[in-house]
Design an enzyme around this catalytic site. Structure first.
Site, mmCIF file in Angstrom:
data_model
loop_
_atom_site.group_PDB
_atom_site.id
_atom_site.type_symbol
_atom_site.label_atom_id
_atom_site.label_comp_id
_atom_site.label_asym_id
_atom_site.label_seq_id
_atom_site.Cartn_x
_atom_site.Cartn_y
_atom_site.Cartn_z
ATOM 1 N N GLN A 51 55.871 80.067 -10.793
ATOM 2 C CA GLN A 51 54.978 81.065 -10.222
ATOM 3 C C GLN A 51 55.349 81.450 -8.791
ATOM 4 O OE1 GLN A 51 51.359 78.713 -11.615
ATOM 5 N NE2 GLN A 51 50.572 80.803 -11.486
ATOM 6 N N CYS A 91 44.276 82.564 -13.914
ATOM 7 C CA CYS A 91 45.626 82.248 -13.456
ATOM 8 C C CYS A 91 45.894 82.940 -12.129
ATOM 9 C CB CYS A 91 46.639 82.707 -14.509
ATOM 10 S SG CYS A 91 48.347 82.352 -14.086
ATOM 11 N N LEU A 92 46.512 82.225 -11.207
ATOM 12 C CA LEU A 92 46.851 82.814 -9.920
ATOM 13 C C LEU A 92 47.849 83.953 -10.065
ATOM 14 C CD1 LEU A 92 47.103 79.570 -7.743
ATOM 15 C CD2 LEU A 92 45.204 81.210 -7.872
ATOM 16 N N HIS A 133 48.452 74.418 -19.135
ATOM 17 C CA HIS A 133 48.605 75.769 -18.596
ATOM 18 C C HIS A 133 49.853 75.845 -17.709
ATOM 19 C CE1 HIS A 133 46.824 79.565 -16.788
ATOM 20 N NE2 HIS A 133 47.693 79.221 -15.845
ATOM 21 N N GLU A 134 50.026 74.869 -16.817
ATOM 22 C CA GLU A 134 51.163 74.903 -15.886
ATOM 23 C C GLU A 134 52.486 74.628 -16.604
ATOM 24 O OE1 GLU A 134 50.502 76.335 -13.254
ATOM 25 O OE2 GLU A 134 48.344 76.006 -13.194
ATOM 26 N N HIS A 137 53.776 77.743 -17.988
ATOM 27 C CA HIS A 137 54.514 78.536 -16.997
ATOM 28 C C HIS A 137 55.967 78.078 -16.914
ATOM 29 C CE1 HIS A 137 51.647 81.257 -15.220
ATOM 30 N NE2 HIS A 137 50.779 80.286 -15.011
#
Length: 175
Positions: A51, A91-92, A133-134, A137
């Site tokens: 990210q 999500c960022l 979630h991470e 990514h």
């Protein structure tokens, strides 16, 4: 420490699959510190290196209520999962968008800590959701990939519109 720029969907770099780290050195520890600072400043609970345009298998998180329990997972690998839970995720990299996603309820993860020492972590609830979630990514996935096509397209259109508007707005001038 310094804050890093968080990539915004639909940036194609978010689709990059991260490479495993061979060694944990001062540069990687600095990246972890910068990622934590960035995550806290953005009021997130997790952040993957992908990210912030560093395509290595590392994530940081802090799901504590007091926001004083930072964790670093390097080369994380889910080795066991059980159950199922549906949780509303945001999500960022997809700011302002939230949707329900189904994830494992409990997981066991193998990783290296910030000093390169191996460890295993058992997680459930919010921590399990955050880790899954991470790791997505790190595998080039975004949470909206789990949504039905119509909902995903709506979010994609809104994010592209926000990006176009941001490009049209004049930059403010510092005096």
């Amino acid at each position: 420490m310094s804050q890093l720029t968080i990539l915004q969907f639909p940036d194609p770099r978010l689709r990059t699959v991260a490479r495993p780290l061979d060694a944990v050195d001062d540069e990687i520890r600095q990246l972890a510190d910068d990622m934590l600072e960035t995550m806290y400043a953005a009021r997130g609970i997790g952040l993957a290196a992908t990210q912030v345009d560093h395509h290595v298998r590392m994530l940081v998180m802090d799901v504590s209520d007091s926001r004083d329990e930072p964790q670093v997972l390097i080369n994380p690998e889910i080795v066991d999962r059980s159950g199922s839970q549906i949780c509303e995720e945001g999500c960022l990299s997809v700011p302002g968008e939230y949707a329900e996603v189904e994830r494992a309820e409990a997981i066991r993860v193998r990783a290296l800590d910030r000093d390169g020492q191996p460890y295993e972590l058992e997680a459930d609830g919010l921590m399990a959701v955050c880790i899954q979630h991470e790791i997505d990514h790190l595998d080039g996935k975004v949470f909206i990939d789990y949504l039905k096509p119509m909902k995903r397209r709506m979010i994609e259109r809104r994010m592209k519109k926000q990006l176009r508007q941001a490009k049209r707005e004049p930059a403010s001038q510092a005096l």
